[in-house]
Every structure is written in structure tokens, then in C-alpha cells.
Design an enzyme around this catalytic site. Structure first.
Site, PDB file in Angstrom:
ATOM      1  N   ARG A   1      -6.179  -2.150   9.797  1.00  0.00           N
ATOM      2  CA  ARG A   1      -6.580  -3.543   9.820  1.00  0.00           C
ATOM      3  C   ARG A   1      -6.272  -4.348  11.024  1.00  0.00           C
ATOM      4  NH1 ARG A   1      -6.615  -5.320   3.604  1.00  0.00           N
ATOM      5  NH2 ARG A   1      -7.969  -3.275   3.300  1.00  0.00           N
TER       6      ARG A   1
ATOM      7  N   ASP B   1       2.841  -0.127  12.293  1.00  0.00           N
ATOM      8  CA  ASP B   1       2.470  -1.564  13.074  1.00  0.00           C
ATOM      9  C   ASP B   1       3.441  -2.490  12.540  1.00  0.00           C
ATOM     10  OD1 ASP B   1       2.173  -1.723  10.177  1.00  0.00           O
ATOM     11  OD2 ASP B   1       0.286  -3.188  10.214  1.00  0.00           O
TER      12      ASP B   1
ATOM     13  N   THR C   1       4.543   2.630   5.614  1.00  0.00           N
ATOM     14  CA  THR C   1       2.912   1.970   5.834  1.00  0.00           C
ATOM     15  C   THR C   1       2.268   3.268   6.854  1.00  0.00           C
ATOM     16  OG1 THR C   1       1.853   0.813   6.954  1.00  0.00           O
ATOM     17  CG2 THR C   1       4.007   0.476   7.402  1.00  0.00           C
TER      18      THR C   1
ATOM     19  N   ASP D   1       5.357  -4.961   5.866  1.00  0.00           N
ATOM     20  CA  ASP D   1       5.912  -6.336   6.545  1.00  0.00           C
ATOM     21  C   ASP D   1       5.866  -7.242   5.258  1.00  0.00           C
ATOM     22  OD1 ASP D   1       3.127  -5.999   6.767  1.00  0.00           O
ATOM     23  OD2 ASP D   1       3.342  -8.079   7.919  1.00  0.00           O
TER      24      ASP D   1
ATOM     25  N   ASP E   1       0.040   2.503   8.782  1.00  0.00           N
ATOM     26  CA  ASP E   1      -0.571   2.054  10.051  1.00  0.00           C
ATOM     27  C   ASP E   1       0.341   1.642  11.231  1.00  0.00           C
ATOM     28  OD1 ASP E   1      -2.733   1.245   8.606  1.00  0.00           O
ATOM     29  OD2 ASP E   1      -2.173  -0.765   8.082  1.00  0.00           O
TER      30      ASP E   1
ATOM     31  N   GLY F   1       0.901  -1.311   0.114  1.00  0.00           N
ATOM     32  CA  GLY F   1       0.093   0.065   0.018  1.00  0.00           C
ATOM     33  C   GLY F   1       0.796   1.289  -0.097  1.00  0.00           C
TER      34      GLY F   1
ATOM     35  N   ARG G   1       1.083  -5.011  -5.503  1.00  0.00           N
ATOM     36  CA  ARG G   1       1.323  -6.430  -5.176  1.00  0.00           C
ATOM     37  C   ARG G   1       1.694  -7.411  -6.180  1.00  0.00           C
ATOM     38  NH1 ARG G   1      -0.433  -5.198   0.297  1.00  0.00           N
ATOM     39  NH2 ARG G   1      -1.841  -3.697   0.073  1.00  0.00           N
TER      40      ARG G   1
END
Lengths: 327, 327, 327, 327
Positions: free
Chosen positions: A176, A134, A130, A107, A132, A15, A76
Site C-alpha cells: 500500500r 517498509d 510485515t 509500524d 511490505d 497483518g 487489530r
């Protein structure tokens, strides 16, 4: 002893996130400064397989530090999951003489890099890109600060209309597996409840609290929910609330992809610049198959296979602050 | 043993900074949560002297987390420099029963708090609120992140016109003693030179470099200069450049007070919320005369008389990155 | 009878303004749609003289509608003032076969186009691109709406700090001959006085009013002044105020070049798209040497020699509204 | 002959829109200037019924011109549909001596005002406040310009990620009966298809065109759809596209309520100020039961019962421009 790296490739994968361009710029200019040749690989690993690889010059990255998205595009790649795909990718790199790789992504992208570098002798450096936040091994990820600021600008706007109408808004933000965007944007906008995957959501307690507030006419409420919360997201929360509080004027707003775009914040541009610069340094020093993060304001190196999605513990203190400050 | 604090006052002092309202909100709501009475003191120390002190309720701080400026207003108080002024201020606090004070401001405000608490038995907690990020004992100050994002948005706009005209812009940002706004905004916008008080500015070398770039037609340049740089600021830099490069199309832009206002960034709202919450906790725990900062993402306490303006060492690494990335 | 135009050139000239890229995009794509060849002429008239002329494709203008500045760059060309310069420019156009020209700029650019088309047989269509909105024959100019929104965002930020400190700010906005940016941004931000070139500024009356307000403690004032006001601008106004009201805390903020840049507003993108589209239509229809404006929401054509800087009458009504609403 | 109006009430009704506060400010200050008493009526007609009516002073409307939402709040009132409700509302107005009413809202609000003024002797002036720009008798409505700028900022962000991934985005904007937000934001962001209620949507032709573009690898597409389009909205469009083009990477983004909030644009503040000022003038002149709009830059008066939702004809020209410019 590692060979000297002289030609490097840079790609963005997974992303997209704001600040990726700033990181690309840093990699390219630092490489050129060290008299390397630098190649941009288009659309992530797929561009390696398709030989969609272009030489980068100083001008190629002019005037992009402030742009959202990624000039190298991202995708992707299913082909890269296959040994044949990776072999083809390697052959293309060799054809160009590329002997070092910088991968900007999350990741999933690092797992790809890890697999690739296990099979072939191309050192890979990962940079956490990213929204996120995370990834284990870094306090920051490129794009998170921008995403969360985009979220609060949007939520501030929603609050105007929530306040005008004395309405309850359930606002879903991205995340997510990680609730950071929800947590930070929720605190920063004074949301009354923040539902995240890291903590167990007691949805009945939330509805109890809404009911109690409705009784004492404490109106204007905002609930911020991460898309990955175990309730299932904003629409699911709405259904539950509607069942018990049918008269409450409740609306859902799903912020969606606006959180991925936009001009990067100052912090994201700085992080991206610093990490992009460090990536080239690492390749020169012979480091390989690590992700570079920032912890306690210092560069921090994590083996690519450890740079996984991290469901970090959200501090109890913050959840208490949320409750007190929104009261 | 310290007495239990039950009535607290909160004030903002010195130059305003975005996020002060978020800090006020956190102090008020955390105080109320602990069953304290909370008072807002208007216009900094001057409001203590003039008895311009108002009770704060949960509603008083509703819908302000996203607002720039400070609802308590701020001022510099000459009267507070006199023993008579401070005595009057103390008497007014006593009249209201206020037995604890939260001061949001910069190093000047902390010196006032220090002096006041040395003379009278009112514990004071300082929170670093300044756009300059120049206080020892904290990695962050409330307002810096917003100010620097305001600066980069403005500089991004200037770059549009610099690029359209192939012009050199000398952009002056705030920072009388600290070059952080200049450094961060300069890196984040790809400025070619960044002139800050922390490093010796070799202005002749800057002009040499411009001359060299003019020769090889590398146009579009931006120089970001902190107002406190020893050259004297943007207009002085212009004069020097004009002397040696009279044909260069060079303009000055002084960003000025727009850097102080505006809706606070997510980071500033979070820091302000966390620090405001911690301030009340500290008063409850009997702490006094400390500034609460954040270092390495943890709360950090500094005695008020040590919370001075810090001319921190700017890392050599960053200055090198600036040079390489802008090339 | 006019020949059919088949190859057109487009250029931006004079000061840049947000929306110029949207206009370029519209000219290029409409030209291509009509099977014309379209050329981009770099740096205004200077690019015609230097033969800095590049073919434009649909992709050349992809992803630029939202960008500030101008991808064709702009400049003021001294050479174009000479017959030799214009002859050279003409020869270069002929070399490429260009038989129609779209000039995006202000009144100075139109004078150049007028002179050029008087001497040579190249029809010229002018599009009003200037942030000042000072061109006769159009209710709108490309860039004005963005500039005025940039101004109000900046002034809103200044108001935060003006309000926090009870300070008077004198804010200078662009507008050498026209006060529209000052008038619109002043009304929209609730400024108490608006000083513009179109009306006689009674500066003593302004100071009287400030004095009177100071007496009744009506604080927080903002004065918006156009750079072209006969007082001379913000610094001159400050000097006058300081003389009579030395104790008033007064600051100057000159917004400067940030008003020229930034992503164009919706209105500016629409106007630019509509005018760029119409420009090609006009060339097809054999129109020449006109400026296309919009009046009462309809296209309006003005002979280039009539498309001069217009010091329009500012309605008395507006000045009255300013006074009443800021009271 | 109409009696002189001396006490006026102002309310906001229906969906909130940015600029309502600027209109309230103008009504209040113009009223006070004419020595009227001015009352704020909370939550639209419901506040009239509940006697939630507060006196307004000059300070009541200080510092709100730049705020989204409405300080008077808004609501839809079921009680006002009943004769008993309206009678109660009238009694409350009489109790306060209110003899003139300014209603800021949309066509539903005007129908209420019309009904009320038919039954009781209170002159009502309507001001068009709705983001949808769907009221007959005005080229502008308070809030439309802000909403459409909010939409393009969001869509610009989505384009970053659309471009990075070569994805198709279907973006739904507000507009149940009117496609103006979709039309303007779609043109301004270069959307390739714009689906609005005013024109018949040939969804099969849209999919044909996508298929054709997919074949020639012309990627990055954006479709902007008004929520009121006869296809049913973005999710319905997605379903249709997925059926025929299952491999296309297609995402939906519903902008939602962010379009209602936020600081009003310059244009909306100006319109609101001008209309609010005019409303009081009209009450003084004895006008009643009209809506004040702006047409061709002049005030335009429409009988309240004619100020209905207008499905205006969208110009064929614009639809052609969309097609050409996005090619």
C-alpha cells in the site's frame, strides 16, 4: 536500573506474515532456555485486553517453524486505542506476572507498544513482521522474502499464458505504501514496466512504449503494479490502456492474499529465528522500547517511535536496470 | 589506457547453479543496450577452444530468467589447463573479434580466467555463480538462496515422515568445503544438530545428546550434515550412531543434485541481474580481471586471484542459537 | 445380524503417506456427524496395545487436510504379531467401548486387521494408504499421486543440471515391489529408460542403447529405476554402466524419503476424503473386514484377505510409448 | 478407403492449458517414429491461415514436457469462421503436403475442426486440452489436474491468513460453465461452501449458515465459488453477505490466470503423452474427425460434433460429503 525480566509475553499484531511462527518459536525457546516463563498472547493486543493469554512450553512451538500464518493469531484492536483498554491490558499482564513483552508486527503495532510502554512499566521489544518491508531501521522484515517469492511463482505462471496468447498482463501485487514487492517481483520476472508509489508514474509514457512495441510486434508484456501506486492499481491502469490501445489483448490479475500465506522461505525463517532470539537477549539486558532490525547483516536497534513506515528511496540504478533488461 | 570493448563473450563454467540464466540475460541485454555485440560461449572454456561460440540477441535470452540450469551449458575443460588450449581459445575469440569476457562460475573458473588474462589481452570479469556461497568477496553467490530453499523444502517433507514414525533422519546436503547450505537449512528446519566443515564436529557429544534425548523420550530428531564435514557425511554418521544406539530407528537421506536445479528464487534472480548488468559496466569502464560481488548491499570488486574459496568463520552466535532453538 | 456401531477407532499403520490426515479427518467428521464417538489410536496397532487412545473432536482434525505425515503417527508393531498383543489390544478397545475400526495403511496393515477381526468381534475397514499403489482392488492409493508429483519435481530439477552438463543421471525412486512411481515419474519427465520390477530389465540392452547414443552425440539421458528393480537399484546400475562406458559422466541420485512427505495433492485429498467418508458408512451398514478402494471411479470392496500386494501387469503399450517419446 | 497419412500438422487452440507441450511432444515424436513429417502450426487456426507453419524435429520438442503454456502459441481466430479463411488455411496445408491434423483444445476448437474437415479432405483428431474438464467423452482433460493443484496451493496460503485473522474468504476460481475446479479445490481445502453452476445456489441458506456459525463462534470460513456460478462470482457473493452480515471480516480473492500456467502435474503429462501418441495412431488407422478421450482408464473416441461442452451432473454424494466434512 532495570529489574530482571522473568516472565515474558509474546504476541503477533497487524497483518500476518510468513515467518511469524518461526519468530514465536525463537522467543519461546530462548525464554525457556533462560529459565523464564513465556506466555502467548492471542490475537494481538486484543488478547491482552481479553486475558486470552496462555503459557507456552517447548512443545507448544514444535513443528511450527515451517508454517505460514501465526499460531497466536493476530487482529487489530480498537479497544487498545483507548486508555481504558490499555489499562485493562496492563492489569491482565500484571495478573500473570508478565514483566516483558515481545511484539511482532508492523509500524502500527509498534505505535501501540510505544504508547503502552509510555504509560506502564513493561519493557517492549518490537520485531518487524510485515510482508511490505517498509519499516525504517531494518534491511529485512519477517515475511517479505516469502511474499516476493510467492509473487514471482504466480507471475511465472501468468507469463506462461501471456506468452502462449501474446497478451499483456497487468499484475497487481501488495504494497500500500511501499513498492518493494512490485519492484523485486517485477525485476525477477522480467516485467517491462514496474509502477510503484516511491516514484512518479508517467502512465502516458508507459502507454507510448506499449504502442511503440505493438508497432514492432514485440509482444508478451507484463506490467507489475503495486496496489499503492498513485495510478490506483491494476484496474485503473487497464482503463487507461484500453482507452488508447483498445485492440490490445490486455488482462488484469490481482494476486491478493496468497502473498500473505505459505511456508516461509529460508531467509525469513533465519531472520525470524535470529530476531526472536535477540528479543529475549534484549529484555535480559534491560533494553526497552526498541525495535530490533538487521542492517548490513548486524543487529540494529531503533527506538520504537522511530520505527515508522519508511518510504525509502528506490535506487535510480534499479529503475534503469529494469528498463534495460526488459528490452 | 584500456581500449574500448565492443564485442563481449559470456560463458558459464564449473558446477551449474540456479540464476546463471538470469545473469546471462543481464549480460546480453546490457551489452546490446550499449551497442555491443554479444556472443554466447558454450560449455565454458571448452567452447572457447572448440569455437562453439554463437551470437546472442535480445530474443536469445527471452523467457529464461526463471529457468534453472544454463542455456550456455557448462563443463570443466582439461584442455584449458594447457598453454596450447588457452592459445587456441584466444585465437577463436580474436576470430570473432571478442575483446571482453564475462565468466560466471566458482573459484576454479576464476583461476582459469586469471591465467588466461595474464597471458592474453582480454579483460575478464568474474561473477560468483555457485550454490556453495564459498567465495571471498561476496555476501551472496548466484544460486545459494535457491539451493538452500530447495533443501528446506525437501527437509520439511522428510520431517513429515520423521514425525509420523518418531525416527531420526540424518540428512546430507551439498557443500564440500563450505557448510552454509547445511547451516542455513538446518536452522530453518529446526534440525537438532548441524555438522559442518567450518567447526570441529564432536560426534561423540552428538551421540551422547541423542542418547540423553532417547532416555527422556524426546523423539523426532534431524541431523543435517554437510557433505564436506570431517565425519565424512551422512552414511559415516549413521555408522557411528548405529554402533552406540542400535535400537534407534535411524535413516539417511542424501539430497544430492536436486539442490543444483530448479527455478531460481527472487533473490538469486535479482543478484544475477544486478551482477550481470554491472559486469558490462565494468568492461566499459576498463576494469579487468576482477570478480564483482555484493557486500553490505553494495557492489564489491575483488581481484580475480583473490576471489578464492573462503572458509569463512561461522559465527559462534549462530551455533548457540541452533542449540537453544532446537531444544 | 450385526450390532450397531457407535464408537469407532481410527489408526494409521505402516509407512506413512500424504493424505492420511485427510482420511483421518473424513473418518472423524463423518463419525461425529452420525453421532458416533470417534477415537484416535496412536502409532498404529502399537497404540491399541499401549492404550494410547484419544477421543477425537471436530477441532482435532481442523486444519490438517493439507498436512503431510499423520497426526496419529504410525509404527510397525511386533507385539501385534503375538496373540497376547492382540488380546491386550482388544481389551483396550473394549475398555473404551470401541466397536468398529478403520485402518489406514498398506497390505501388511490389512493382514494385521484381518487376523485381529478373525479373533475378535470388531469389524475392521481398511483404506489403502501407501505411496506405492500396489494394492489389489483399487486404482488409487492415498499418497501415490503426491509421491509421484514430488518425484517429478525433483527429477525436473535434476534435468536442469543434467542438461547443463550433458550428464547421465540414474535416479532411484521408491517402490520395493511396484514400479508405478518409476513408471509414471519416468514417463512424465521424459526419462529414456525406466527400470521396474514388473518387467525383466535387459541391462545390457540399456547400455547398448547408451553407447549408441553416445556415438551420435545424443546426450542428456536420464534413467529412472525403482528401488525394487531386479538390478538392485541405482548404484548397481551405475557399476554396470561404468564398466562398459567409463568415460560417460554418470551420476546417481536416490530420491529417498522426500517421496513420503509433503502436502497431499488435490487427487490424494479427494480420494482420502471419499474413502474416509465411505469407511464410516460401511461400518454403519454392518460391512466388516473389507478394504474400500476405487475402481473405474466407483467404490470397490475387497475382502481384507484379498487386499494383498498386487504385482499388476504394466501395459506393453506404456513401455512402447516410453521408448518412442524419449527418442 | 482412407489414404495413408504421411505429413501431419499439430496445433493448440483456444485457452492454453498446462500439458499442451507434453501433448505436442508426443504427437511430434510419435509421428517421426512412424517416418512422418510433422509440422507445428503457430497460434492455432490463425497460423494455418497466415501460413505460420514450421517443420518439427525431435529436438524441437526436447525439454518441453515440463513446461506450462504452449510452444506453438494459441489464439482465437476470427478469420477461421469465414469460408475464405478456411479455404486459405486448406491451401496452406496442401502447400506443405499436410494430410492430417491434430488439434489440441476445447470444444470451440473442435467445432472449428469439424467444420473444416466437413469442407476439406483433411482428417482431424481432437485432443481435449482445457483446464475446465468440461468436455463430453473424457474423464480427464489436459490441464485440469494442474489447474486444480494450483488452486489448492493458493487456497492453502489464503487459509493461513484466514486462520490467523479469523476471517471469511470468498475465493473465486475459474470455470465459466463447469464447476469442477471449484468442487475439487473446495473439497480438497476444506471449504465450507462451494458454489458451482451445476447446482442451484441458495445464497440465503449460505448466509444463514454463516450467521449461525458466527453465533457459535465457529470462525475461519472459506467459500469457493466458480466464476460461472449463477450468483455472478465472488464480488457478488460479497455484496450479499455484507448486506446481512456487515460486521463479518470478509475478503475476496480471485485466483485468475495463475490457474492456466505452471509446470504440468504428473497426471497431466501422462494423459497428454498417451493422447498425443494415440492421435498419431488414429491418423495411421484412418480414423478421422474424432476426439480421443480417456474413460475408465481406456481410450475413448467421440465424434468431433459430439465432443461438446458437457454440463455433467455433479454427484449428490459429493455435495453431501462437502457439508459433512467441513462441519
Amino acid at each position: 536500573m532495570s529489574k530482571k525480566v522473568t516472565k515474558i509475553g509474546v504476541l503477533t499484531s497487524g497483518g500476518d506474515s510468513p515467518g511469524m511462527n518461526a519468530a514465536i518459536r525463537a522467543v519461546v525457546r530462548t525464554g525457556l532456555y533462560h529459565n523464564m516463563e513465556v506466555f502467548g498472547i492471542m490475537r494481538g493486543y486484543q488478547g491482552m485486553i481479553d486475558d486470552d493469554i496462555v503459557p507456552m512450553h517447548s512443545r507448544s512451538v514444535a513443528n511450527i517453524i515451517q508454517r505460514g500464518g501465526t499460531i497466536l493469531k493476530t487482529a487489530r484492536s480498537k479497544d487498545f486505542y483507548t486508555p481504558e483498554g490499555r489499562k485493562k491490558a496492563y492489569d491482565n499482564l500484571k495478573k500473570h506476572g508478565i514483566d516483558g513483552l515481545v511484539v511482532i508486527g508492523g509500524d502500527g503495532s509498534f505505535r501501540g507498544a510505544q504508547k503502552f510502554s509510555n504509560e506502564f512499566d513493561i519493557p517492549c521489544i518490537g520485531l518487524p513482521g510485515t510482508i511490505d518491508k517498509d519499516i525504517a531501521g531494518s534491511d529485512f522484515t519477517i515475511g517479505f522474502d516469502t511474499a516476493v517469492n510467492t509473487a514471482i511463482e504466480a507471475i511465472d505462471k501468468i507469463r506462461d499464458t501471456a506468452d502462449a496468447h501474446d497478451r499483456l498482463f497487468i499484475i497487481e501485487v501488495m504494497g500500500r505504501d511501499a513498492g518493494y514487492i512490485a519492484l523485486h517481483s517485477g525485476i525477477a520476472t522480467g516485467a517491462e514496466h514496474i509502477l510503484i508509489p516511491e516514484t512518479k508514474t508517467d502512465i502516458e509514457a508507459v502507454v507510448d512504449s506499449l504502442e511503440e512495441k505493438e508497432r514492432r510486434k514485440k509482444l508478451v508484456n507484463m506490467i507489475v503494479v503495486a496496489e499503492g501506486d498513485e495510478t490506483g492499481g491494476a484496474n485503473e491502469v487497464l482503463t487507461i490502456i484500453k482507452k488508447r490501445l483498445p485492440h490490445l489483448d490486455t488482462r488484469v490479475c490481482i494476486l491478493g492474499h496468497i502473498q500473505r500465506g505459505g511456508s516461509p522461505s529460508c531467509l525469513d525463517r533465519l531472520i525470524a529465528s535470529r530476531l526472536g532470539y535477540a528479543a529475549v537477549d534484549c529484555l535480559i539486558e534491560g533494553k526497552h522500547n526498541i525495535m530490533i532490525g538487521i542492517m548490513n547483516n548486524k543487529l540494529h536497534f531503533t527506538a520504537l517511535d522511530k520505527a515508522v513506515k519508511a518510504k525509502q528511496k528506490i535506487s535510480e540504478e534499479w529503475m534503469k536496470i529494469v528498463k534495460i533488461l526488459a528490452s
